[in-house]
Design an enzyme around this catalytic site. Structure first.
Site, short mmCIF file in Angstrom:
data_model
loop_
_atom_site.label_atom_id
_atom_site.label_comp_id
_atom_site.label_asym_id
_atom_site.label_seq_id
_atom_site.Cartn_x
_atom_site.Cartn_y
_atom_site.Cartn_z
N MET A 34 -4.42 -9.14 13.30
CA MET A 34 -5.87 -9.25 13.17
C MET A 34 -6.27 -10.61 12.60
SD MET A 34 -8.24 -6.85 10.71
CE MET A 34 -7.32 -7.31 9.24
N SER A 108 1.71 -7.01 12.23
CA SER A 108 0.59 -6.16 11.82
C SER A 108 0.12 -5.34 13.02
CB SER A 108 -0.53 -7.01 11.22
OG SER A 108 -1.42 -6.20 10.49
N GLN A 109 -1.19 -5.39 13.39
CA GLN A 109 -1.64 -4.54 14.48
C GLN A 109 -0.94 -4.86 15.80
OE1 GLN A 109 -5.90 -5.31 14.43
NE2 GLN A 109 -5.76 -6.87 16.03
N ASP A 227 2.70 -4.22 -0.22
CA ASP A 227 1.57 -4.41 0.68
C ASP A 227 0.27 -3.95 0.03
OD1 ASP A 227 -0.16 -4.51 2.98
OD2 ASP A 227 1.63 -4.30 4.23
N HIS A 283 1.57 -8.16 2.47
CA HIS A 283 1.50 -8.03 3.91
C HIS A 283 1.81 -9.35 4.63
CE1 HIS A 283 0.40 -5.79 7.46
NE2 HIS A 283 -0.44 -6.73 7.84
#
Length: 300
Positions: A34, A108-109, A227, A283
């Protein structure tokens, strides 16, 4: 001496016949997270250089969704995920470098988006999938901070998600809503999530999804142990909150998804195909040394 000199040039040819051509490195496909883009020198560009430095000659495709880097970044917030996956499947199918198969690494995504590619688009074949901080059971009550220069966008997204993550308009046009998983609204999630509930087989079993995912050689999941961006962090290992509350979490092996084996994860786990890695840090924070020693072996 003349006879020896005449024979020397023949040796490389003879060795080539005996040993065969050097094996080409398996191509790598990367999908960013993202607020990022395909070629940011501080993120995906950095990762690509690390891979190319350690695996000379490897072909790396860092996915770009849109015609330029700004569109790529904006689409990570506002382009329907199902449309993004279709676009990527088309890119991969048309790339001649990938026809023999490829490894995939999502950040991530991008991790769960590449899993959707594995489940929906088996040609060309994905061989190994490495998910770096991907939220495979979704996220909820998250968004404590925002990547890069996108804080104003994330402020708006927070308000939108609070107003109605599972409304049709929000689902169709807001990426983060499409993997928003609220344990207090499980029925709304199962009924209205247009992306995550589908790839996680929440509304029924698509045997093709299951078959395609099980074709992976390895499915590597990286969880960031400190995270502060993903809630709950155990989603990065396919775990989640116990239904109906948002305090106690359960690992993948205790979820109905695993027990019912709706995606084949139980069978993959027993076959040694699932790899759960933990790394200290927030993260997407990792060292070059950790990347080289821990992740690169899955690409070689």
């Amino acid at each position: 001496m003349a006879a020896l000199r005449a024979a020397v040039p023949v040796l490389p040819m003879l060795l080539g016949l005996c040993l065969g051509p050097a094996a080409a490195s398996t191509p790598l496909v990367i999908w960013h997270g993202m607020g990022d883009s395909c070629c940011n020198p501080l993120s995906m560009g950095y990762v690509q250089k690390l891979v190319e430095k350690n695996i000379p000659g490897i072909y790396v495709l860092s996915l770009k969704i849109g015609s330029n880097l700004i569109q790529d970044m904006e689409n990570s917030f506002f382009m329907n995920v199902n449309d993004q996956v279709r676009e990527v499947c088309s890119q991969l199918a048309m790339d001649p470098h990938l026809k023999g198969g490829y490894n995939a690494m999502g950040f991530s995504q991008g991790g769960q988006f590449l899993r959707a590619v594995a489940q929906r688009c088996p040609s060309p074949p994905m061989l190994n999938l490495i998910s770096v901080g991907g939220q495979h059971q979704g996220r909820v009550y998250g968004f404590p901070r925002c990547p890069g220069e996108s804080s104003h966008i994330c402020d708006w997204i927070r308000k939108t998600l609070d107003l109605g993550a599972y409304t049709q308009a929000v689902q169709e046009h807001l990426v983060q809503a499409e993997y928003w998983h609220d344990p207090l609204k499980e029925e709304d999630y199962r009924k209205n999530s247009i992306f995550l509930a589908d790839i996680n087989q929440e509304r029924g079993i698509n045997e093709t999804y299951k078959k395609n995912l099980m074709a992976l050689k390895k499915f590597v999941m990286v969880k960031f142990l400190n995270d502060t961006m993903v809630d709950p962090p155990i989603s990065e290992w396919f775990g989640f909150y116990k239904s109906g509350q948002a305090k106690e979490t359960v690992p993948l092996q205790e979820t109905s998804l695993y027990k019912e084996d709706r995606l084949g994860l139980q069978e993959m786990d027993k076959a040694g195909k699932l790899v759960f890695l933990g790394v200290q840090g927030d993260h997407l924070h990792f060292s070059e040394e950790w990347f080289d020693t821990t992740l690169l072996p899955f690409l070689q």
